[in-house]
Design an enzyme around this catalytic site. Structure first.
Site, mmCIF file in Angstrom:
data_model
loop_
_atom_site.group_PDB
_atom_site.id
_atom_site.type_symbol
_atom_site.label_atom_id
_atom_site.label_comp_id
_atom_site.label_asym_id
_atom_site.label_seq_id
_atom_site.Cartn_x
_atom_site.Cartn_y
_atom_site.Cartn_z
ATOM 1 N N HIS A 1 0.819 -1.207 0.000
ATOM 2 C CA HIS A 1 0.000 0.000 0.000
ATOM 3 C C HIS A 1 0.853 1.257 0.000
ATOM 4 O O HIS A 1 0.592 2.201 -0.732
ATOM 5 C CB HIS A 1 -1.009 0.040 1.137
ATOM 6 C CG HIS A 1 -2.062 1.068 0.837
ATOM 7 N ND1 HIS A 1 -3.006 0.875 -0.137
ATOM 8 C CD2 HIS A 1 -2.257 2.319 1.286
ATOM 9 C CE1 HIS A 1 -3.748 1.956 -0.258
ATOM 10 N NE2 HIS A 1 -3.315 2.857 0.587
ATOM 11 N N TYR B 1 1.474 5.195 -2.354
ATOM 12 C CA TYR B 1 1.592 6.592 -1.927
ATOM 13 C C TYR B 1 2.927 7.185 -2.353
ATOM 14 O O TYR B 1 3.017 8.380 -2.642
ATOM 15 C CB TYR B 1 1.341 6.715 -0.421
ATOM 16 C CG TYR B 1 -0.141 6.704 -0.146
ATOM 17 C CD1 TYR B 1 -0.879 7.863 -0.271
ATOM 18 C CD2 TYR B 1 -0.803 5.517 0.147
ATOM 19 C CE1 TYR B 1 -2.248 7.858 -0.085
ATOM 20 C CE2 TYR B 1 -2.167 5.498 0.328
ATOM 21 C CZ TYR B 1 -2.889 6.676 0.215
ATOM 22 O OH TYR B 1 -4.240 6.659 0.383
#
Lengths: 180, 545
Positions: free
Chosen positions: B222, B226
């Protein structure tokens, strides 16, 4: 553009309140779904040795498929392996709770049954368990949805949802798919 | 405000080397992506075999995940360090070594993939195991990026030493926030590759703990998104307000947003494992809560950037609650890209909230919905800003003038249209249960046949994306060969109230790194420790040769 420091801070705090309400609302819905509606992801941390899977008690060949136990509970045991589900067709009862248990002897697999809550990874080393109640009769695909090798696209199981009059266990309590 | 040449004449080639590698690899991978959609559609596609399909997916994924963003972000970082801090890059020779390691890594990884001997997509899937050079190549790219990380930190600390007490320019502060995020991010995948996957591929080990490898990969999976996304946010805060002719609404909010990204992109990776059997409901729920918090810096950014653009629109004569939108200079690529990016961010973000919603994830896990989500957020929201950043900095890098922005704007519009036309049908197909990662569908099956119209629409969207990707390369090529002009100075958006001094916590990362450590111990401590407290039965490594 003649915003003062105070004005900027005020608008930011107002937006902060909006954000707080949004996040709290989303979390509230998730908690409500989990606790009140019992919608949680499949998470029984239950270990099983993939190297001896088909020699173990539960996932030996003759034990696979759907079985109704003495107290009326329905359980289906399915092995996900390159590149098939065993058994390739799973018989399930209509409008009656069933427990689906999956295990893999080789690599990572996964599966879903569209229109139901059945969606799980099958990770070698673990039993994946999903509780479901099927409400639509008929046959539906149960595809492998995780890359498991070059033959992955052909790994496609089936589920037959049988109404009570067709869901007939044999002497050992087993139910198989109807032949076409 | 000085041009890159005044400050450091020899950094421009370094930046261009990184960016061109990223751009060319991206265009090739985009073409592959278009072919993959065609191969899965009811339309007859050439070369369509499972062998070719999974080779193509591996190449597409590896380039889009590890080559395009890593090299683009490194190049852009060097550019920012020189132009924002207005000082030469420290140890430029080390930067070239990092680039060289990256290039060697790309070649090492690409060779087995192109030979069809590394078709494990870009997410590895142990116990599947392929040629070790594929994994070693990726490790080399990561190690090269660590050199970049060290140079970015070095540049910022040197500037702070020379400018005691002054606020680090927001663009550099944000770039170093992304460096910190990246260093944390690489730990999970690095451990998986070094301690589990590579020993298996080399034949040193015969079994692997799959639950552990999935957990380590989720650590990276994840946060890495970003890392890819933050340059887009850097452009929102530091390039878009200036391009629109306005001011940044709040410099402080920018700093807080980037700090929150550092904090909340990491302890959330288990939301990729909601449907996995190796973790219990407790940690899945904890990470759901933490994931919901990562919406906050995005919502803050939407607010601050909208307010900044509103300032620009009103300065240009816009009136009323929304009149300022129409007076914005939409003919400038940076402004146009920001607007289109925001539209895709809303769609992609709302889809993402469904993904992270714990039990609701069962509806869409491993369906086309997820593919649609990350193409919209990364391919759409993020990559369209990479385009705009490239258009923005190319004149400074090359000393050539932009003759006309029309071709650039057209390319940006095509990318937006292509991405929407591709991903909206995918979302729908995902809800219908279309599953992921297959080379072909059997359209003779009535259930699959009903999907055909949506699949064909998405293929058309894919074609538009391919055209736009190639046009991007062409636009940069033409820009680079354009008329020589006075080297354009590079400047970044000025805040309504420019920060003079800021609190130490908003000017550095020491305390925030401690906070990340604590959050990671809470979120990942037990989920990883459980594999050592009670080792799970391992799976046999399956070598595909």
């Amino acid at each position: 553009m003649a915003s003062s420091h105070q004005e900027i801070l005020r608008t930011e705090l107002r937006w902060g309140a909006v954000m707080g309400v949004l996040v709290a609302g989303i979390l509230g819905l998730i908690i409500y779904a989990a606790l009140a509606l019992h919608i949680s992801p499949p998470s029984n941390v239950e270990r099983i040795d993939p190297k001896t899977l088909q020699l173990s008690d539960e996932f030996t060949e003759q034990n696979l498929g759907t079985q109704v136990s003495g107290d009326g509970r329905v359980t289906a045991r399915i092995v996900a392996t390159q590149y098939a589900f065993l058994p390739p067709c799973v018989a399930v009862p209509l409008n009656r709770p069933i427990t689906l248990r999956f295990a893999s002897p080789d690599v990572i697999h996964g599966l879903l049954i569209a229109g139901t809550n059945v969606n799980t990874m099958v990770v070698p080393g673990y039993v994946s368990q999903v509780h479901a109640t099927f409400t639509q009769p008929g046959e539906t695909p149960m595809p492998c949805h995780e890359f498991c090798g070059l033959g992955h696209s052909a790994m496609l199981g089936r589920v037959q949802v049988l109404p009570a009059d067709q869901f007939k266990p044999d002497a050992q309590g087993r139910v198989a798919c109807a032949k076409h | 405000m000085r041009s890159i040449d005044d400050i450091d004449r020899r950094t421009a080639p370094l930046v261009l080397a990184h960016l061109w590698l990223a751009v060319v690899a991206f265009a090739a991978a985009a073409v592959l992506g278009g072919w993959q959609m065609w191969a899965r559609s009811p339309l007859p596609a050439p070369f369509s075999t499972p062998h070719n399909y999974f080779l193509s997916v591996t190449l597409h994924g590896t380039v889009m995940a590890y080559v395009l963003p890593t090299f683009f972000i490194m190049g852009f970082g060097y550019f920012v360090a020189v132009t924002a801090l207005e000082r030469p890059l420290p140890a430029r020779w080390a930067a070239w070594i990092g680039f060289g390691m990256g290039v060697v890594g790309v070649v090492l990884a690409a060779v087995p993939v192109l030979m069809g001997r590394a078709s494990v997509l870009y997410t590895f899937y142990p116990p599947l195991s392929v040629a070790a050079s594929y994994y070693i190549g990726i490790i080399l790219v990561v190690v090269g990026s660590w050199i970049w990380s060290a140079l970015m930190i070095l540049a910022m600390t040197a500037w702070k030493r020379e400018n005691r007490g002054e606020a680090v320019p927001l663009v550099m502060f944000a770039t170093v926030a992304n460096v910190m995020l990246w260093l944390w991010t690489t730990v999970g995948m690095g451990c998986e590759l070094l301690f589990q996957v590579i020993p298996g591929a080399l034949g040193w080990t015969e079994t692997v703990d799959v639950g552990l490898s999935r957990t380590l990969f989720s650590w990276t999976l994840h946060a890495i998104v970003y890392f890819w996304l933050l340059p887009a946010y850097i452009a929102f805060y530091t390039l878009a307000p200036r391009a629109a002719g306005g001011r940044l609404y709040s410099d402080t909010m920018g700093r807080i947003a980037f700090i929150l990204f550092l904090l909340y992109s990491l302890p959330v990776g288990i939301h990729h494992l909601f449907m996995d059997p190796e973790h219990g409901t407790g940690f899945k729920f904890l990470q759901t809560v933490l994931t919901s918090l990562v919406t906050i810096p995005t919502l803050m950014t939407v607010f601050t950037i909208s307010a900044s653009l509103e300032i620009a629109g009103r300065l240009r004569g816009g009136h009323g609650p929304f009149g300022w939108l129409w007076t914005l200079p939409w003919d400038r690529p940076m402004v146009l890209a920001t607007g289109l990016s925001f539209v895709m961010l809303w769609f992609g973000g709302l889809g993402g909230i469904v993904n992270m919603s714990y039990g609701m994830n069962a509806m869409i896990h491993n369906t086309s919905w997820v593919t649609a989500h990350f193409h919209l957020i990364f391919g759409g929201t993020t990559v369209i800003m990479y385009f705009a950043i490239a258009y923005e900095i190319w004149p400074t890098l090359t000393g050539r003038a932009v003759q006309s922005a029309r071709a650039m704007n057209m390319q940006l519009w095509l990318w937006f249209i292509g991405m929407m036309v591709t991903t909206l049908p995918w979302h729908w197909l995902g809800l219908q249960g279309q599953w992921r990662r297959v080379a072909e569908f059997n359209y003779a099956d009535p259930i699959v046949a009903a999907w055909a119209p949506y699949v064909i629409v998405s293929v058309i969207g894919g074609l538009v994306l391919v055209v736009s990707a190639l046009m991007f390369v062409w636009n940069l090529f033409k820009l680079q060969r354009g008329e020589v002009s006075v080297a354009a100075p590079m400047s970044y958006a000025v805040a309504v109230y420019p920060p003079g001094r800021v609190p130490g916590m908003l000017n550095g990362f020491t305390s925030w790194n401690v906070a990340v450590l604590v959050l990671m111990l809470v979120a990942y401590g037990y989920p990883i420790a459980q594999f050592f407290i009670e080792p799970a039965p391992q799976a046999i490594v399956q070598r595909i040769r």
